[in-house]
Design an enzyme around this catalytic site. Sequence first.
Site, PDB file in Angstrom:
ATOM      1  N   GLU A 103      74.861 108.214  33.314  1.00  0.00           N
ATOM      2  CA  GLU A 103      76.266 108.341  32.909  1.00  0.00           C
ATOM      3  C   GLU A 103      77.230 108.205  34.090  1.00  0.00           C
ATOM      4  OE1 GLU A 103      73.831 110.400  32.078  1.00  0.00           O
ATOM      5  OE2 GLU A 103      73.550 109.917  29.965  1.00  0.00           O
ATOM      6  N   ASP A 153      78.618 114.605  23.880  1.00  0.00           N
ATOM      7  CA  ASP A 153      79.435 115.475  24.728  1.00  0.00           C
ATOM      8  C   ASP A 153      78.723 115.977  25.981  1.00  0.00           C
ATOM      9  OD1 ASP A 153      77.803 117.518  23.233  1.00  0.00           O
ATOM     10  OD2 ASP A 153      79.205 116.977  21.632  1.00  0.00           O
ATOM     11  N   HIS A 181      73.798 118.837  22.263  1.00  0.00           N
ATOM     12  CA  HIS A 181      74.333 117.748  21.445  1.00  0.00           C
ATOM     13  C   HIS A 181      75.639 118.099  20.742  1.00  0.00           C
ATOM     14  CE1 HIS A 181      70.281 116.141  21.965  1.00  0.00           C
ATOM     15  NE2 HIS A 181      70.694 114.985  21.491  1.00  0.00           N
TER      16      HIS A 181
END
Lengths: 354, 328
Positions: free
Chosen positions: B62, B86, B131
Site C-alpha cells: 500500500e 480501511d 476489515h
Amino acid sequence: MTEIVRLLDTDGTVLEHERYALPEPERLLELYRGLVLGRRFNEQANSLVRQGRLAVYPSSRGQEACQIGAAAALRGGDWLFPTYRDTVAVVQRGVPPVEALTLLTGDWHCGYDPLAHRIAPQATPLATQLPHAVGVGHAARLRGEDTVVLALCGDGATSEGDFHEALNFAAVFTSPVVFLVQNNKYAISVPLSRQTAAESLADKGIGYGMPAVLVDGNDPAAVTAVLDEAVARAASGAGPTLVEADTYRLEAHTNADDAGRYRSELEVAEWTERDPLPRLRAYLRGTGLLGAARETELEEAAEEFASLVRQGVSAMAAPRPGALFAEVYGTPTQRLATQAALLDTELRAGAGTR
Amino acid sequence: MSAEKLTMAAAINTALRDAMRADDSVLVFGEDVGPLGGVFRVTEGLTDSFGAARCFDTPLAESGILGMAIGLAMNGMHPVVEMQFDAFAYPAFEQITSHLAKMRNRTRGALHLPVVVRVPYAGGIGGVEHHCDSSESYYAHTPGLTVLAPATSADAYGLLRAAIEYPDPVIFLEPKKRYFASEEADIREPVAPIGTAELRRAGRDATLITYGPSVPVALAAAEQAAAEGRELGVLDLRSLVPLDEQTIAEAVRASGRAVVIAETPGFASVAAELAALIGERCFHHLEAPVRRVTGFDIPYPPPKLERHHLPSIDRILDAVDELQWEHA
C-alpha cells in the site's frame, strides 16, 4: 560478492575496466570543477550553521563524487530525487544555492520549483521519495517519453519498507529509474552491519530482478560511467538499475551530531586518503589536463561561489507568518481563513514578541 | 436520464468510467482492481474498457501504491487508487500524511497532487478482523487532506467525479455496508459541491448530524421518532474536510438540540470535533448538551458482536430522549 567498479585508483592511476571506459577529458574536467565547487559549498554551508544562519546542514563532504556524478549523468528532461544530504547535487543540477538552502534556513518550504527544475523536494524522511520516483518515471513511460529518474538514498534507507516497495514496483513496471544508494557507512551512528546481513547492498538487486552495480563512490570517473550506462539503459526502456556507491561521510551526520562517539579517527583518516578530489586532481595533473592556471581559476571560482552563497543566505527575507496558511489547500478552508485572520490580528497587536 | 435503481458500487464504477473517458490522464490502480474488478467489484470492466495501462494491478504494497500515485501526479497524471480495506491502508499512512497531504505546502504551491484515495471503510458487513475500521478521523486530522464521506449512490457518483477533478488529494470514504444497497439515483443531476452538507430530512425538534454508513440509520430513527410525535432533522455531512460549519450551525440553532452519530470510536474523533464545534458556535441556542452516539472505544468487534457496537435506531432514540425535553 559483487565486484566493485573502479576506474581511477586513489593516486589517480587509471585502472582498465572491461565494461566501463574512462569519461572523455572535457567531461572529467567538468566533473572536477563540480567537485571543487561542491566541496566549497559544503564548507560554506557548515560555516553558515556555525554563524547561526542555517538551522542545520547535513554535509556531503567526502561524497561529492556521487553528488556531481549524479547531476552529470542526467540529461535535460530527466528528474532527480534527492535526500537532505544531496544539496550539492541539487545545486549542481541548476537550482540556485540560496533556494536549495531555504528549508535549512528555517523556512517552511523547499525553496525551489520542483517542476521547473525537475528535481523533487529534498526528502527528509528516509526512502519515502523512492516510490515517488517510480511514479514520475511510470507517467513518462505511459506518455512514451524517454525521461529517466535518478533517485538517491543512503545505506540506512535500504532498511526502510519504501526502499523495498519502490525497487519492486520499478522492476515490475519496468520503470525508467536509477536508484543510487550512497553507502556512506553510517545512518547517523548506526553502522552498515546493523542495517543488513547482505554482503553488499548491490546484492539486493537480484531479489528484485534488476541489474545492480557496486561502484567506488569516491571515484568520480567510475560513478559517472556507471550512472551513464544505467541512465541509457533506463532511457532505452530496459528498466531500472540499482547502483551502490561505496563512499564515506567525512563529517558527522549534521552539526548537531558527535561522530566521535561511534567511529574512530583512524577510520576517518583512512577514508580521507580515498577522497575523490585529490584522486581526480592527480589524474588530471598527471595527464596535463589541469594546469596551474586552470587550478587558480577554479579556486577563484569556488571562492566567488561561496561568497554568493554567503551573501544570498544573509540577504534572505524572514518568512511571513501568514504564509503558513496559504498552500495547505489550493483554496483555503473557512477554518484556515479564520485561523489566519486570528494570527494576523495577534501580529498587528504586537504579539509574538514575548 | 431520470432516476433509476442504482447501487453505490455501480455508481462509483460509473463515475470511474466516466472520468476515465473524459480524461486520459485518469489512472485506476491498486490490489485486484484489474481483471478481477476489485474485491467489491467496484472497478469491474475498467481494464477491459480502457486497457491495462489505465486500470492495473500493482504489487501488494500500500505504501508503494500511494507513493507511486504521488509520483504519477507529480508528472501530470490523475491517479485514483483503491485501498482494499480501511485497515489495509495503514501501511500507506506515512505516504498519505507526510507526502500526499503536504506536497503543496512543502513546495509553496508549485506541486499539487490531484490524487484520489478510495477507502472502503466502516462495518456492518460481518467482516473479520482488520476489515471494518472507521478510519476517517486519522485523515480528517491531517492538514492538507480533503475527506469525503458519501452516503448515497448519487453522492458517490457526483462527489467522486468532483474528487477526481479536484486539484488536491482527496480521501474518498466508501461505506462498504452501502455498496450493494440499491436506491433511486439520477447520476446526471449535479450534486452539491465538496464542502457542503445536506439536510436529508427536516425536523424542528432536534437535529441528527451524521455521515456515510450512519445516514440511513439516522433516517430510520427519524422515521420512527416521527411516528412517536417527534420531528428529527437529519443532516448528512458528505464532506468531513472541508466541514460545512455554517449549515451545521444553522440546523442546530433552528432545532436547539443535536445528536452526532458515527460508527467510529468516539474518543478524539470527527464526532468529538462536531460536538465541540456545536458547543462553541451554538451554545446560546442549545436546549440540552450535544449527545454523541458512536461506536465504543474498542477494537472493531467480530461479526457475531458488531451489532452491539454500531449506532442503532434504539441507541439514537435513547440519546434523543435524553435531550432535556422536560424544558421544552
